[in-house]
Every structure is written in C-alpha cells, then in structure tokens.
Enzyme design. Structure first.
Site, PDB file in Angstrom:
ATOM      1  N   ASN A 158       0.842  -1.197   0.000  1.00  0.00           N
ATOM      2  CA  ASN A 158       0.000   0.000   0.000  1.00  0.00           C
ATOM      3  C   ASN A 158       0.881   1.253   0.000  1.00  0.00           C
ATOM      4  O   ASN A 158       2.120   1.164  -0.046  1.00  0.00           O
ATOM      5  CB  ASN A 158      -1.019  -0.029   1.150  1.00  0.00           C
ATOM      6  CG  ASN A 158      -0.366   0.077   2.526  1.00  0.00           C
ATOM      7  OD1 ASN A 158       0.778   0.511   2.664  1.00  0.00           O
ATOM      8  ND2 ASN A 158      -1.101  -0.306   3.553  1.00  0.00           N
ATOM      9  N   GLY A 183      -6.296  -4.920   2.308  1.00  0.00           N
ATOM     10  CA  GLY A 183      -5.029  -5.233   1.622  1.00  0.00           C
ATOM     11  C   GLY A 183      -4.755  -6.731   1.626  1.00  0.00           C
ATOM     12  O   GLY A 183      -4.220  -7.278   0.655  1.00  0.00           O
ATOM     13  N   ASP A 184      -5.135  -7.395   2.711  1.00  0.00           N
ATOM     14  CA  ASP A 184      -4.952  -8.854   2.783  1.00  0.00           C
ATOM     15  C   ASP A 184      -5.863  -9.541   1.775  1.00  0.00           C
ATOM     16  O   ASP A 184      -5.468 -10.513   1.117  1.00  0.00           O
ATOM     17  CB  ASP A 184      -5.299  -9.372   4.184  1.00  0.00           C
ATOM     18  CG  ASP A 184      -4.456  -8.718   5.257  1.00  0.00           C
ATOM     19  OD1 ASP A 184      -3.331  -8.279   4.948  1.00  0.00           O
ATOM     20  OD2 ASP A 184      -4.928  -8.625   6.401  1.00  0.00           O
TER      21      ASP A 184
END
Ligand code: RIB
Length: 308
Positions: A182, A252-253
């Site tokens: 990110n 994000g995961d």
C-alpha cells in the site's frame, strides 16, 4: 493449477469502534468492542481459499483459547489447518481502532506465536514449481527470506506483502516476483513521501526508486483509489470502485490473497488485479478482517455489474 502457500500470521483481533482514531495523548470514547479472526497471513490464506484456490496456510497459534478459536474458525470455513502448528507463546493479538464513518483503521499487533518461526519451519514447507508462495512481515523477515530463496530455486512465484511497513532486506527483495504494497509501505521502501493524494506520476517515481529486479511485478494498492500495477515497463491502472466502507481492516490482505489465487489459476497480472480489486471493494463493506472476505461467486457478481 498450483496451490497458494501462505507463510504467515494468525491473530485474534479486538476491534474498537471509535468516532476518530485517537491522537497521541488523547482519550477517545469508543462505541463498542468485538473480537474477530484476523492476522495478515490467515486473512490472505482465507481470501485465496474463498476465491477458489487450493490453499495451505503455514502458521502458528498458542495453546490457548484464542488459538482454539482461530482453528475452529478456519475449520468452519473449510480452510485446511494441517499447516498450523502450536507454540508455547500466546496466540497473536491485534488491537484495532475502526472509525465509525468511513471505516479507516489503526492497528497495534502483538506477535506472540507469529514470532516463533525458524528457518527450519520455512524449510519444512513443501513447494512445487507451479505454487504461489505468499509472505508478509508479521512473521520473522529472515525466515521469509529463506522460504522465498528456496521457492525461487524451485521456480515458484513469490508474492511479498511488506506489511506492517518495514524496509525489505536485499535478499528477500531479490527473491520476490510480485510485490503487493500500500502507499504507506511504498513510502517506507522507496523513501518517497507518498500519501493518498499523491499523483500517479509520484507513485510511479517511487516505484522506480525501488530499483526492482528485472521481471518483478509491483502492485500498489490505493484504498478507494484502486490499485496501480507496474509490470515489464507497463503501467496497469485499476480505478477504485465506489462503495460504502464500514471497515477497511484486512482489505489489503483480501487483495493480496485473491491476487495470489488468480496467479495460481494462471491469470495474467491485469486479470489478477481486476479480481483482487473487486474483492477488496466488497471486503470493506463488511465488518472484521477474515469475516469480510468474499467468495468467488460474489467477486464474479460484482465484476458483472457496471462500474459505479
Ligand atoms: O491487515 C489486517 C490485519 O492486520 C488484522 O486482521 C490484524 O490482525 C493485523 O494483523
């Protein structure tokens, strides 16, 4: 079709709903407190599993109630648990403030069992050439390095999510085929002051500053701004989808796990990003990290809808 092998962290998340994230020295009155299954490794593994991949999660939990809760959760989700071992240390724990409006978050993690990995644990992970190996920074970085180096020797693809943000040792960087990060992580790795308002040109300059080895794909996730891929000199723009976010924890995961699942299915980078971007957009509309991850059918359904 290869497997997705995630070498990663498992946490029990304690989520505090707050009006805004507490500033240093400030006391904030929370609206509520809940526990959810989490941990970047577990979230990424479950995201890949839900997206249809054959997944092996290699992780550790403590011999405590939280560890049992995590195992029971994964079993209920159908995620194989035979790669999860026990540690004398307590199960990893995360304490997460989530803003009521917009779902932004701030996280404190206590590693516990996630820090209890050695290179021998990495050496014991079975890897085949068509596997996609995923790692992040909630388990010891030196152990990731040993795992990726062996994976590359076998010819497997490696996906590194350098989160929580930390500089990446050169050996690990050199063994990474896909870097998914990110804006905060890009700022740490590049030394460029990236923010969510940075232009695409500024992002591209920061990616260049990484001096990625030839052939490495870099994917920068931009929250509501979508993602940008950098592959073989090409830029792949991926606009964000407009959704009502309630909790951005684990987005994000979700992106990383679904991206790895699509690579394992043989997709090219752009197609993998399209699926991952849609999956992450769905995940932020639901509370919790592991509990917010969409199925393949839900991702397909969003992809059939017009952009909004
Ligand atoms: O990325 C989100 C995750 O970070 C949470 O589930 C928490 O456990 C921390 O690891």
């Amino acid at each position: 079709m290869g497997r997705v092998v995630v070498f990663g962290s498992i946490n029990l998340d304690t989520v505090l709903e707050v009006p805004h994230i507490a500033a240093p020295g400030e006391t904030v009155g929370g609206f509520g407190l809940e526990t959810f299954p989490g941990g970047k490794g577990g979230n990424q593994a479950l995201a890949a599993h839900n997206a249809g991949a054959d997944v092996c999660l290699v992780g550790k939990v403590g011999m405590d109630a939280a560890g049992q809760q995590m195992i029971d959760f994964y079993r209920g989700e159908g995620l194989p648990i035979d790669g999860i071992g026990n540690s004398e240390l307590p199960t990893g724990a995360a304490f997460i403030q989530v803003e009521r409006d917009g779902g932004e978050n701030a996280i404190v993690v206590v590693a516990g069992a996630n820090g209890d990995f050695t290179v021998a644990d990495a050496d014991a992970v079975e890897i085949a050439p068509d596997d996609v190996i995923v790692a992040m920074f909630e388990v010891p970085i030196a152990v990731n390095e040993a795992l990726f180096s062996r994976a590359r020797g076998i010819g497997a693809q490696t996906v590194l999510n350098p989160s929580p943000a930390h500089p990446c040792p050169p050996g690990l960087f050199a063994s990474t085929t896909h870097l998914v990060l990110n804006e905060t992580e890009l700022a740490v790795l590049s030394g460029h002051p990236i923010s969510e308002t940075s232009s695409d040109g500024f992002i591209a300059a920061a990616v260049s500053a990484l001096e990625a080895p030839a052939g490495m794909v870099v994917v920068v996730t931009r929250g509501p701004g979508g993602a940008r891929g950098f592959a073989a000199g090409d830029v792949i723009p991926m606009p964000g989808r407009r959704v009502d976010a309630v909790d951005t924890t684990g987005a994000g995961d979700c992106f990383t796990g679904v991206y790895a699942a699509r690579l394992a299915a043989g997709d090219d980078v752009e197609t993998a990003m399209i699926y991952a971007n849609a999956a992450a957009a769905i995940s932020v509309t639901r509370p919790g990290a592991a509990t917010s991850l969409p199925t393949h059918a839900e991702i397909e359904s969003l992809l059939r809808r017009k952009w909004s």
